[in-house]
Design an enzyme around this catalytic site. Structure first.
Site, mmCIF file in Angstrom:
data_model
loop_
_atom_site.group_PDB
_atom_site.id
_atom_site.type_symbol
_atom_site.label_atom_id
_atom_site.label_comp_id
_atom_site.label_asym_id
_atom_site.label_seq_id
_atom_site.Cartn_x
_atom_site.Cartn_y
_atom_site.Cartn_z
ATOM 1 N N ALA A 1 -6.086 -6.192 38.861
ATOM 2 C CA ALA A 1 -5.581 -6.595 37.544
ATOM 3 C C ALA A 1 -6.189 -5.727 36.440
ATOM 4 C CB ALA A 1 -5.878 -8.068 37.289
ATOM 5 N N GLY B 1 -4.104 -2.750 36.580
ATOM 6 C CA GLY B 1 -2.747 -3.100 36.164
ATOM 7 C C GLY B 1 -2.614 -3.327 34.674
ATOM 8 N N ASP B 2 -3.644 -3.867 34.061
ATOM 9 C CA ASP B 2 -3.642 -4.061 32.610
ATOM 10 C C ASP B 2 -3.477 -2.714 31.902
ATOM 11 O OD1 ASP B 2 -4.145 -5.558 30.093
ATOM 12 O OD2 ASP B 2 -6.011 -4.403 30.084
ATOM 13 N N ALA B 3 -4.196 -1.711 32.383
ATOM 14 C CA ALA B 3 -4.083 -0.371 31.788
ATOM 15 C C ALA B 3 -2.714 0.241 32.052
ATOM 16 C CB ALA B 3 -5.189 0.535 32.342
ATOM 17 N N SER C 1 -0.227 -1.531 29.720
ATOM 18 C CA SER C 1 -0.478 -1.121 28.341
ATOM 19 C C SER C 1 0.043 0.291 28.086
ATOM 20 C CB SER C 1 -1.978 -1.195 28.040
ATOM 21 O OG SER C 1 -2.231 -0.834 26.714
#
Length: 134
Positions: A22, A25-27, A30
């Protein structure tokens, strides 16, 4: 030497903590949102950031995963569920526990696809679920 685009084998990626996936995945999400905004409109950085924040948050990501859920393979659904159900050390300030858990699952899925090099699959899923309101 590490380089952008290095890939892991699936069995190795499956052994990575879903919370770590995660984090990646957040990066990924974004960057997708920021690139999409920059490529689609001619706004100043402050305006772009304000728009990006509307997409990159637990509530929006929770809604996003609902949109693409029918498109997920069994393998992808399993990764999402691992992320959704993972024990987290932080909590969201503005989202419910269910929304935060769903967004973590969404980010874990993106992180998994990224580390195994499934960039076309990421693009497909993100373009299917992204609601362009600009």
């Amino acid at each position: 030497m590490f380089k952008i685009g290095d890939k892991l084998e699936k069995n190795r990626a499956n052994n990575i903590s879903p919370v770590v996936l995660a984090f990646v995945g957040d990066a990924v999400y974004s960057l997708f949102v920021r690139e999409k905004l920059v490529f689609s409109c001619d706004y100043k950085p402050g305006q772009l950031n304000k728009l990006a924040v509307e997409y990159v948050n637990a509530i929006s990501q929770s809604n996003f995963i609902k949109e693409i859920m029918p498109l997920l393979t069994e393998e992808e659904l399993n990764v999402y569920k691992r992320g959704r159900n993972a024990k987290k050390t932080t909590k969201s300030k503005s989202a419910s526990v269910a929304e935060y858990n769903a967004s973590t699952g969404f980010e874990a899925l993106l992180g998994y696809l990224y580390v195994i090099g499934e960039y076309d699959r990421i693009s497909f899923l993100l373009n299917k679920g992204y609601k362009d309101e600009n």
